[in-house]
Design an enzyme around this catalytic site. Structure first.
Site, PDB file in Angstrom:
ATOM      1  CE1 TYR A 105      -3.693   2.487   0.451  1.00  0.00           C
ATOM      2  CE2 TYR A 105      -2.498   3.283   2.381  1.00  0.00           C
ATOM      3  CZ  TYR A 105      -3.509   3.432   1.454  1.00  0.00           C
ATOM      4  OH  TYR A 105      -4.344   4.520   1.519  1.00  0.00           O
ATOM      5  CG  ASP A 141       5.659   3.767   1.101  1.00  0.00           C
ATOM      6  OD1 ASP A 141       5.879   4.370   2.169  1.00  0.00           O
ATOM      7  OD2 ASP A 141       4.529   3.679   0.585  1.00  0.00           O
ATOM      8  CE  LYS A 183       0.248   4.560   8.390  1.00  0.00           C
ATOM      9  NZ  LYS A 183       0.473   4.081   7.040  1.00  0.00           N
TER      10      LYS A 183
HETATM   11  C1  PLP Z   1      -0.004   4.574   5.719  1.00  0.00           C
HETATM   12  C2  PLP Z   1       0.846   4.362   4.519  1.00  0.00           C
HETATM   13  C3  PLP Z   1       0.802   5.247   3.417  1.00  0.00           C
HETATM   14  C4  PLP Z   1      -0.173   6.382   3.321  1.00  0.00           C
HETATM   15  O1  PLP Z   1       0.025   7.327   4.316  1.00  0.00           O
HETATM   16  P1  PLP Z   1      -1.194   8.329   4.698  1.00  0.00           P
HETATM   17  O2  PLP Z   1      -0.587   9.233   5.728  1.00  0.00           O
HETATM   18  O3  PLP Z   1      -2.297   7.463   5.203  1.00  0.00           O
HETATM   19  O4  PLP Z   1      -1.546   9.050   3.445  1.00  0.00           O
HETATM   20  C5  PLP Z   1       1.690   5.053   2.374  1.00  0.00           C
HETATM   21  N1  PLP Z   1       2.563   4.030   2.411  1.00  0.00           N
HETATM   22  C6  PLP Z   1       2.629   3.157   3.433  1.00  0.00           C
HETATM   23  C7  PLP Z   1       3.642   2.085   3.413  1.00  0.00           C
HETATM   24  C8  PLP Z   1       1.766   3.298   4.511  1.00  0.00           C
HETATM   25  O5  PLP Z   1       1.826   2.428   5.528  1.00  0.00           O
END
Ligand code: PLP
Length: 317
Positions: free
Chosen positions: A143, A238, A266
């Site tokens: 994601y 990411d 996060k």
């Molecule tokens: C949570 C998450 C996102 C998106 O971040 P948001 O602050 O919810 O837009 C993107 N990549 C990873 C790996 C994530 O865990």
């Protein structure tokens, strides 16, 4: 009873799609009606009914120290009494950027945004600008937020061909993303043999954590990096969820890999909205105003959020 979760959910359904502001909050995958919480401290939540819960979710990652850590709370109180948002230069985000630069050597330069989605979206733009290529390779089950080009699943045709995974994502945009399976070196090579010269970047959650915790073989992760480099594509890690968590330098540190670009979020905001993209100086210098890649934000590097983030990260350290 106007104080119950059920009552509030009923009201919410009338004002918000599905009664929520992010789909997982509707609790569809666990069943039942969503519980409304009014108070949080450390490991605990308290519902509007006054019932206490142990919180294993912690806002999906940001609260690495639990809710409202007392030390972070002191710093947040101080900054709120001084500034909210300025829209100008300020010393607070500088401190956090320098901390990141010191702890994450491949984050040679940093740009703050407000979410992980924004960080990913911007990193992809930089990768496309830097390489002059369009395609992005992502992995099934990873994601990367809700940017159009990442809401793509594996298609049924050619190796890697992507198909839109959300209504409203044009097929033309889905077609700029190639989707590879995790844990499969052969398929990855097939995709690069077919389209490698058009690939701007490979993006991966090096610790896929949004579709179950799909810990990858180190050899596979190394292969991702090797194949990308062989074809002149950039490597984007990411680390929005793994960053500052599995190690201060995230999975890249654990693996001893230097990604070209990295995204964080996060934990980075300590419970407030901050994300960032960072990486090689020559790539980051493509970003406006030093370069031609436009990216901006009214609330970017929000003072309260960067202060909460830095005091959280220092305590984690
Ligand atoms: C949570 C998450 C996102 C998106 O971040 P948001 O602050 O919810 O837009 C993107 N990549 C990873 C790996 C994530 O865990």
């Amino acid at each position: 009873d106007p104080t119950t979760s059920l009552f509030l959910y009923d009201r919410s359904l009338k004002v918000a799609p599905g009664g929520v502001h992010s789909p997982v909050r509707a609790s569809k995958s666990v069943g039942g009606e969503p519980i409304f919480f009014r108070f949080a401290e450390g490991a605990y939540l308290e519902s509007v009914e006054g019932k206490r819960y142990v919180d294993f979710c912690q806002s999906f990652g940001p609260n690495i120290l639990g809710h409202r850590d007392p030390d972070v709370s002191v710093e947040v109180g101080k900054i709120i009494s001084r500034v909210w948002t300025l829209g100008t230069c300020e010393p607070y985000s500088l401190e956090l950027a320098e901390w990141i630069q010191a702890k994450v050597p491949w984050a040679e330069k940093v740009r703050f945004v407000c979410s992980g989605t924004e960080a990913v979206m911007s990193a992809l733009r930089v990768a496309r600008a830097a390489t002059g290529r369009t395609q992005i390779v992502k992995f099934e089950g990873c994601y990367h937020g809700h940017v159009d080009s990442m809401l793509v699943k594996a298609g049924s045709g050619l190796a890697g061909e992507g198909a839109s995974d959300s209504a409203g994502v044009p097929a033309e945009i889905a077609a700029t993303t190639l989707v590879a399976p995790l844990d499969n070196e052969e398929e990855l090579e097939r995709i690069f043999k077919r389209a490698g010269s058009e690939v701007a970047a490979v993006i991966i959650e090096p610790l896929p954590a949004n579709f179950g915790l799909l810990v990858q073989r180190e050899e596979f992760l190394r292969k991702v990096v090797t194949v990308a480099r062989e074809y002149g594509a950039l490597v984007i890690f990411d680390e929005v969820i793994s960053g500052f968590r599995v190690a201060l330098g995230g999975m890249a540190e654990r693996l001893g890999v230097r990604p070209d670009l990295v995204t964080f979020g996060k934990v980075l905001g300590g419970g407030f909205p901050v994300g960032c993209y960072a990486g090689r100086k020559d790539l980051m210098d493509l970003v406006a105003p030093s370069g031609p890649v436009y990216q901006a934000g009214t609330l970017s590097a929000h003072p309260v959020a960067v202060v909460a983030g830095l005091s959280t990260l220092k305590k984690v350290e």
